[in-house]
Design an enzyme around this catalytic site. Sequence first.
Site, PDB file in Angstrom:
ATOM      1  N   LYS A  25       0.837  -1.197   0.000  1.00 57.53           N
ATOM      2  CA  LYS A  25       0.000   0.000   0.000  1.00 57.53           C
ATOM      3  C   LYS A  25       0.878   1.256   0.000  1.00 57.53           C
ATOM      4  CE  LYS A  25      -0.387   0.457   5.038  1.00 57.53           C
ATOM      5  NZ  LYS A  25      -1.294   0.616   6.184  1.00 57.53           N
ATOM      6  N   TYR A  42      15.981  31.130  -0.027  1.00 57.21           N
ATOM      7  CA  TYR A  42      14.818  31.934   0.348  1.00 57.21           C
ATOM      8  C   TYR A  42      14.965  32.508   1.754  1.00 57.21           C
ATOM      9  CZ  TYR A  42      11.854  30.554  -3.606  1.00 57.21           C
ATOM     10  OH  TYR A  42      11.310  30.391  -4.857  1.00 57.21           O
TER      11      TYR A  42
END
Length: 397
Positions: free
Chosen positions: A41, A288
């Site tokens: 999964k 940034y």
Amino acid sequence: MREVVTNAMRPVWAEVSASKLTRNLRAVQATAGVDVLAVVKADGYGHGAVECAPVLAAAGAKWLGVTSVEEGVRVRQALGILPQGIAPRVLVMCGVWAGEAVAAIRYALTPVVWEPYHLDLMEAEAKKLGLRDVAVHVEVDTGMARQGVRPGAQMAALLQRFGPESRLKLEGVMSHLASAEIVHGAQTESQMARFACALEQVRETGLRPALVHVGNTSAVDCGVVMPQLRVMAESLGAMPMTRAGLALYGYALDLEGGAPELHPEPVMTWKTRVVSLREVQAGDHVGYGGTFTAVKTMRLALLPVGYADGLRRELSSPAGAVLLHGRRAAVVGRVSMDLTIVDVTEIPGVEIGEEAVLIGAQGAERIGAEEHARWAETIPYEIICGISERVSRVIVD
């Protein structure tokens, strides 16, 4: 610039070792002493379900586990590359939703059920197709209050649905454990006792499921749950099975109160390449927000990977690092969406095109998902499952 192989794709990829995946599965099988459902999964815990499912099936997994019908369809299609005769069952572990029953039956997926509407959906589609004995597995809520039918009146009503007129077959009864990593933990002992009572309720109805399954990696690792599971299954004349996911991919939670029986090998190496190099001077800001300011002349390498790929923003300096030339190169400034900068000042000879390792080993050095998890204050599951789809998965060896 170092010469690299042209592959017409962005240089961010994850190599998944077929040999390690196979060894991990076989180690879990040997330790458990019962059949093991291999969980693929969440895109194979971030390793690529389409890539891993055929490897696990070829290695002997008789069952594969997925979250949803959608995942199950992709896995079933991926299994088409295998030789005839290798056709594992696929268990859809989180139920079915409106409109999914047709695909579940068409692609031979076996749903876990616990809500009456799950049975309604599967019954209606089986009737429409003129089918009988469509297999489902009932999940019992033994104490997680998440999925599953509660033992007692609620479970009795659900079991009554498997009467002579039903087009469904109760093939399996299962439960899930909340804290199996705590060896001899009170919650696990309580859950296993409730599961035993639920199985007795099944037996009293006259139903005889072929499979009884419970567990996860920690349930195998702790060495306590599997012997109990075998006894419970025997009481119904059923085969015991457990489910494992994390260990297949090379990880296991730390046990509390006991020594681990599993020692899995990490299967994935997440890689990228240096795409640019530059020198900055003392006082220059990097990235940034200018959160990093150079205090000396530095050589920086640019990597084309960021948080959109699953590299967590918490790895921004001063926390994270990658491997280059078998040495740690610290992240400088903020991890951005598509790019990350690392310090290679003390790593001589780094060139454009050099391979950098984000998770995995390079030389004698290693950075694992556990370390990423510590930097990000989370668990290894979230790190590996968070590697995004735009990172190509490549099966090696």
